[in-house]
Design a protein around this motif. Structure first.
Motif, short mmCIF file in Angstrom:
data_model
loop_
_atom_site.label_atom_id
_atom_site.label_comp_id
_atom_site.label_asym_id
_atom_site.label_seq_id
_atom_site.Cartn_x
_atom_site.Cartn_y
_atom_site.Cartn_z
N ASP A 65 0.82 -1.22 0.00
CA ASP A 65 0.00 0.00 0.00
C ASP A 65 0.85 1.27 0.00
OD1 ASP A 65 -2.52 1.36 0.15
OD2 ASP A 65 -2.12 1.76 2.26
N ALA A 66 2.16 1.14 -0.05
CA ALA A 66 3.04 2.31 0.09
C ALA A 66 2.84 3.31 -1.04
CB ALA A 66 4.50 1.87 0.17
N ASP A 67 2.84 2.83 -2.28
CA ASP A 67 2.70 3.74 -3.43
C ASP A 67 1.33 4.41 -3.44
OD1 ASP A 67 5.24 3.07 -4.21
OD2 ASP A 67 4.59 1.55 -5.66
N GLN A 68 0.29 3.65 -3.13
CA GLN A 68 -1.06 4.21 -3.13
C GLN A 68 -1.21 5.27 -2.03
OE1 GLN A 68 -3.41 3.59 -5.39
NE2 GLN A 68 -4.77 5.09 -4.44
N ALA A 69 -0.66 4.99 -0.86
CA ALA A 69 -0.74 5.96 0.24
C ALA A 69 0.02 7.23 -0.12
CB ALA A 69 -0.17 5.35 1.52
N GLU A 70 1.13 7.10 -0.82
CA GLU A 70 1.89 8.28 -1.23
C GLU A 70 1.10 9.12 -2.23
OE1 GLU A 70 6.27 9.46 -3.10
OE2 GLU A 70 5.70 7.36 -2.83
N GLN A 71 0.44 8.47 -3.18
CA GLN A 71 -0.36 9.23 -4.15
C GLN A 71 -1.54 9.93 -3.47
OE1 GLN A 71 -3.50 7.75 -7.03
NE2 GLN A 71 -1.72 7.75 -8.38
N GLU A 72 -2.19 9.26 -2.54
CA GLU A 72 -3.30 9.88 -1.83
C GLU A 72 -2.82 11.08 -1.02
OE1 GLU A 72 -5.62 7.04 0.35
OE2 GLU A 72 -5.44 5.52 -1.22
N SER A 73 -1.65 10.94 -0.40
CA SER A 73 -1.10 12.05 0.37
C SER A 73 -0.81 13.24 -0.53
CB SER A 73 0.19 11.60 1.08
OG SER A 73 -0.04 10.51 1.93
N ASP A 74 -0.19 12.97 -1.67
CA ASP A 74 0.14 14.06 -2.59
C ASP A 74 -1.12 14.76 -3.09
OD1 ASP A 74 2.79 13.45 -2.30
OD2 ASP A 74 2.93 12.25 -4.12
N TYR A 75 -2.16 14.00 -3.39
CA TYR A 75 -3.37 14.60 -3.95
C TYR A 75 -4.13 15.40 -2.89
CZ TYR A 75 -7.55 15.17 -6.79
OH TYR A 75 -8.60 15.69 -7.50
N ASP A 103 -16.12 11.04 -8.63
CA ASP A 103 -16.37 9.75 -9.27
C ASP A 103 -15.72 9.64 -10.64
OD1 ASP A 103 -17.90 11.65 -10.47
OD2 ASP A 103 -19.81 10.58 -10.31
N LYS A 104 -14.88 10.60 -11.01
CA LYS A 104 -14.21 10.56 -12.30
C LYS A 104 -12.71 10.64 -12.10
CE LYS A 104 -17.98 12.74 -14.88
NZ LYS A 104 -18.37 13.88 -15.75
N GLU A 105 -12.01 9.98 -12.98
CA GLU A 105 -10.54 10.04 -12.95
C GLU A 105 -10.08 11.44 -13.35
OE1 GLU A 105 -7.48 6.73 -14.22
OE2 GLU A 105 -7.99 7.97 -15.95
N VAL A 155 -5.48 10.18 -11.12
CA VAL A 155 -5.96 9.98 -9.76
C VAL A 155 -7.44 9.63 -9.81
CG1 VAL A 155 -6.27 11.02 -7.49
CG2 VAL A 155 -4.27 11.63 -8.86
N ASN A 156 -7.80 8.53 -9.17
CA ASN A 156 -9.20 8.11 -9.09
C ASN A 156 -9.52 7.75 -7.64
OD1 ASN A 156 -11.77 7.20 -9.48
ND2 ASN A 156 -11.22 5.44 -10.73
N PRO A 157 -10.11 8.69 -6.88
CA PRO A 157 -10.39 8.43 -5.46
C PRO A 157 -11.33 7.26 -5.22
CG PRO A 157 -10.49 10.78 -5.92
CD PRO A 157 -10.41 10.08 -7.24
N GLN A 158 -12.05 6.80 -6.25
CA GLN A 158 -12.93 5.65 -6.05
C GLN A 158 -12.14 4.39 -5.74
OE1 GLN A 158 -16.38 5.91 -6.01
NE2 GLN A 158 -15.83 8.09 -6.04
N GLU A 159 -10.84 4.38 -6.06
CA GLU A 159 -10.00 3.23 -5.79
C GLU A 159 -9.29 3.34 -4.44
OE1 GLU A 159 -7.31 3.18 -9.03
OE2 GLU A 159 -8.83 2.68 -10.54
N TRP A 160 -9.52 4.41 -3.73
CA TRP A 160 -8.82 4.64 -2.47
C TRP A 160 -9.44 3.82 -1.33
CZ3 TRP A 160 -7.97 10.68 -2.12
CH2 TRP A 160 -7.16 11.07 -3.17
#
Length: 738
Positions: A88-98, A492-494, A506-511
């Motif tokens: 989950d490291a890469d996904q958490a980093e992207q969510e943090s950046d966004y 709901d959109k990328e 970035v697609n928050p629906q995948e978070w």
């Protein structure tokens, strides 16, 4: 369901017992804090005396603000979400950046934090509100010469985007095409596009009312109210009918705290607006736990009242997940929502300093403009005016005597200054703001060692760092989690955004729904120097550890980015590239895979080196053989001369042996040959030597021709013909080389 009257009754009950709003003791304290911040009069001033006000409150708040903002804005990462596992490291980093991007870029993050923190420092608590805002963007588009197929494709593409389309104009015409006359269309479209985003806005504390039972966490409060005003025009745009809006009463009252914020008297003009559409109406958003559906369980609802009424419709009375307001306070009180502000810490000191400064100024005025004791002989008008080289008249011819006597007063400034210094020391102790934060003067630096100055600065910064940590773990953390939840719920959109100098989807629906969050709180100026020194020391350790093979490119990159951030460079990507980025991966693959051209050039170089080496060796061998031939030729010619000399001696019947190679060395007995026989022997010897030399010379010439041909062949350029995996075949002339 509870009726409108019952819901308004519940809301009124909470309002009556609530804390905050435009009335009550809290509103009065906040208004006084604003007055002290702006340096307004206390109200106890006397005519003819100094009315100056000490602005210790504004000094402290305005000096704490830069330190706080630097703490949070020293890097691009205000918050970081912690991964729940290695995958989950890469996904958490992207969510943090966004999330950081939404707070700082989509919203004016600097102004949000500035106003939020300043409200808290001055008025006990600061508030920000966040929500998902949907706006409609209408554009008009024109297309010409579209075939029926083109028009169908265009409509399908627009439908895929989710935009609404209205055809406002269409024209059909016939034009020549490849297969004859065809029909084409000119269309005009009205395109309506809905755009959503997270909005964050600071809320004035006087607009917030909370239940008296509220503790530290605002989300657990049974009642929170946001009181503001809307124009009648705004209410109509929000969907209320014009008739309903016209029936609502206008809002005319402006509370004391709101008036205290105004710095100009022009802003206090409360005249009615001649345009009724722009008249203001009271608008209250009530977030409360209430059993509206009467099922025995109170749910959290948002009930909006406008002008004392609740409009009909789900939009005005709906169940919600959380209260969309985040709060923070600089000095938390256990089990209480309202904390302490800088004004609470300094209000007594500011009042004492104001009294001392006023008294000192009055004393100085009296020393400059002396008081006099006069009798009837003195001209009163002369003594009421103080002018340079002025004249004071005394009636009568008698001596002046007691007609005019100056009142002697002692200066008090030498007694007041130590007291003011003591008060400044108390101010520094209470707030952490003092000379060390504002900047040391030259005299202090002369008397203070570098270590002592740093220690004093660190001690002063501890108070401010404590405020920063409280802000981070309460309000900022809550805001970031709320923004994260809003993105998951509504986006709901990328979306393609630029994060860390890279365009990513970035697609928050995948978070994932997250609760683990770290707020990045930086350090003050003094601590930054220590951080830089520690980074340099760690770099030295890392360099030695690399020799043991325990340092990876990721470790080096992390240290380099920390170093760049410590020097104030937020875009570390300008100096270092992430080892996991596509650029570095492509570079590493290029280094691992052989380059055919480079390897071919390497083979050519090796062949050239071998050819040059062989050429030099053969030339050296040729030179050595030539020298040996010359030596052999010389020895043979010399031996022939000796033989001739010995034969001549023999002709004269003289035994002779010169001890050199020749006839004498081979003859053990005296010669008994005739002169003619001796001549034949000498001629044969001479001919034999000449033939031998001629054969040797021919052999050398043949060897030389062969060496020159080989050297010329080796000097020819090497040409790569084909590639066999990572090996190459090269040719020199007609010969194949491996």
């Amino acid at each position: 369901m509870k009726t409108e009257k019952e819901l308004l009754s519940v809301i009124a009950s909470y309002e009556k017992q609530g804390i905050g709003g435009d009335t009550g003791a809290l509103a009065t304290e906040r208004a006084e804090a604003l007055d002290r911040y702006f340096g307004r009069a206390y109200g106890n001033e006397q005519e003819g005396h100094s009315a100056v006000v000490s602005k210790d409150i504004s000094d402290a708040v305005d000096w704490i603000m830069p330190s706080l903002l630097r703490v949070f804005l020293s890097s691009d990462d205000i918050v970081r979400f912690d991964p729940v596992g290695p995958e989950d490291a890469d996904q958490a980093e992207q969510e943090s950046d966004y999330v950081n991007h939404v707070i700082m870029k989509d919203n004016n993050g600097f102004c949000v934090l500035h106003d939020w923190f300043k409200d808290a420092l001055l008025l006990k608590n600061g508030y920000v509100k966040r929500w998902w805002d949907v706006t409609e963007e209408i554009t008009h588009e024109s297309y010409t010469n579209l075939t029926e197929e083109d028009l169908t494709i265009l409509m399908m593409e627009i439908e895929q985007t989710g935009d609404e389309i209205d055809v406002v104009g269409q024209e059909t015409k016939q034009v020549p095409g490849q297969t004859g006359i065809i029909e084409v269309y000119d269309v005009k479209l009205r395109r309506k596009r809905k755009k959503g985003k997270v909005c964050i806005e600071p809320v004035p504390p006087e607009e917030i009312v909370v239940a008296s039972t509220t503790r530290t966490n605002l989300q657990e409060s049974p009642f929170v109210q946001h009181v503001t005003v809307k124009s009648r025009s705004d209410l109509v745009e929000m969907g209320l009918s014009k008739e309903y809006v016209e029936s609502l009463p206008s809002y005319h009252v402006k509370d004391d705290e709101a008036q205290s914020r105004d710095t100009s008297s022009d802003e206090l003009n409360m005249a009615d607006n001649p345009d009724r559409a722009m008249e203001e109406v009271e608008y209250k958003e009530n977030y409360l736990k209430v059993d509206a559906d009467e099922d025995g369980i109170a749910e959290l609802r948002c009930i909006i009242s406008v002008g004392g009424k609740i409009p009909e419709g789900e939009k005005w009375n709906q169940e919600i997940d959380c209260i969309p307001i985040s709060t923070l306070t600089p000095n938390r009180l256990a089990h209480r929502h309202i904390g302490l502000s800088v004004y609470d810490e300094l209000k007594d000191l500011a009042e004492i300093k104001t009294a001392l400064i006023r008294g000192t100024l009055d004393n100085t005025y009296q020393l400059v403009n002396s008081e006099w004791m006069l009798n009837e002989r003195a001209n009163l008008s002369d003594f009421l005016q103080s002018r340079p080289n002025g004249v004071k008249r005394i009636m009568g011819k008698e001596p002046i005597g007691d007609a005019a006597t100056q009142v002697i007063k002692q200066p008090i400034i030498q007694h007041v200054i130590p007291v003011l210094d003591y008060l400044d020391t108390l101010k520094e102790t209470r707030t952490g703001v003092g000379r060390n934060v504002m900047g040391l003067d030259a005299d202090t630096l002369k008397k203070t060692t570098e270590g002592a100055a740093k220690q004093a600065l660190q001690q002063a910064n501890q108070k401010i760092e404590m405020i920063a940590r409280v802000f981070a773990e309460t309000g900022v953390k809550d805001l970031a989690l709320a923004v994260h939840a809003l993105l998951i719920k509504h986006q709901d959109k990328e979306k393609v955004v630029k994060l860390r100098n890279n365009w990513v989807r970035v697609n928050p629906q995948e978070w994932k729904t997250r609760t683990d969050l770290t707020v990045s709180v930086g350090l003050g100026t003094g601590s930054q120097e220590e951080v830089r020194a520690n980074i340099m020391a760690l770099a030295g350790i890392q360099e030695k550890a690399a020799q043991a093979g325990i340092v990876t490119p990721r470790n080096v990159y992390n240290l380099a980015t920390k170093a760049a951030n410590s020097f104030g460079f937020k875009q570390e990507g300008e100096f270092f590239t992430d080892p996991d980025s596509p650029e570095v991966q492509q570079m590493q693959q290029g280094q691992q895979q052989p380059n055919p051209l480079a390897e071919a050039e390497q083979i050519k170089g090796q062949f050239r080196m071998e050819a040059d080496k062989m050429k030099h060796e053969m030339e050296h061998m040729h030179e050595m053989q030539k020298q040996e031939f010359e030596k052999y030729k010389f020895d043979q010619e010399h031996a022939l001369e000796i033989a001739k000399a010995e034969i001549e001696a023999a002709k004269n019947a003289v035994p002779a042996d010169l001890g050199k190679p020749g006839m004498g060395t081979e003859t053990k007995e005296p010669m008994s040959l005739s002169i003619a026989e001796l001549g034949e022997v000498a001629g044969a010897a001479t001919n034999g030597v000449a033939q031998m030399a001629e054969q040797l010379q021919t052999l050398i010439q043949q060897n030389q021709q062969m060496w020159q041909a080989m050297i010329q062949h080796m000097s020819q350029p090497v040409t790569v013909v084909s590639s066999r995996g990572t090996k190459f075949t090269a040719t020199r002339g007609n010969q194949e080389l491996q």
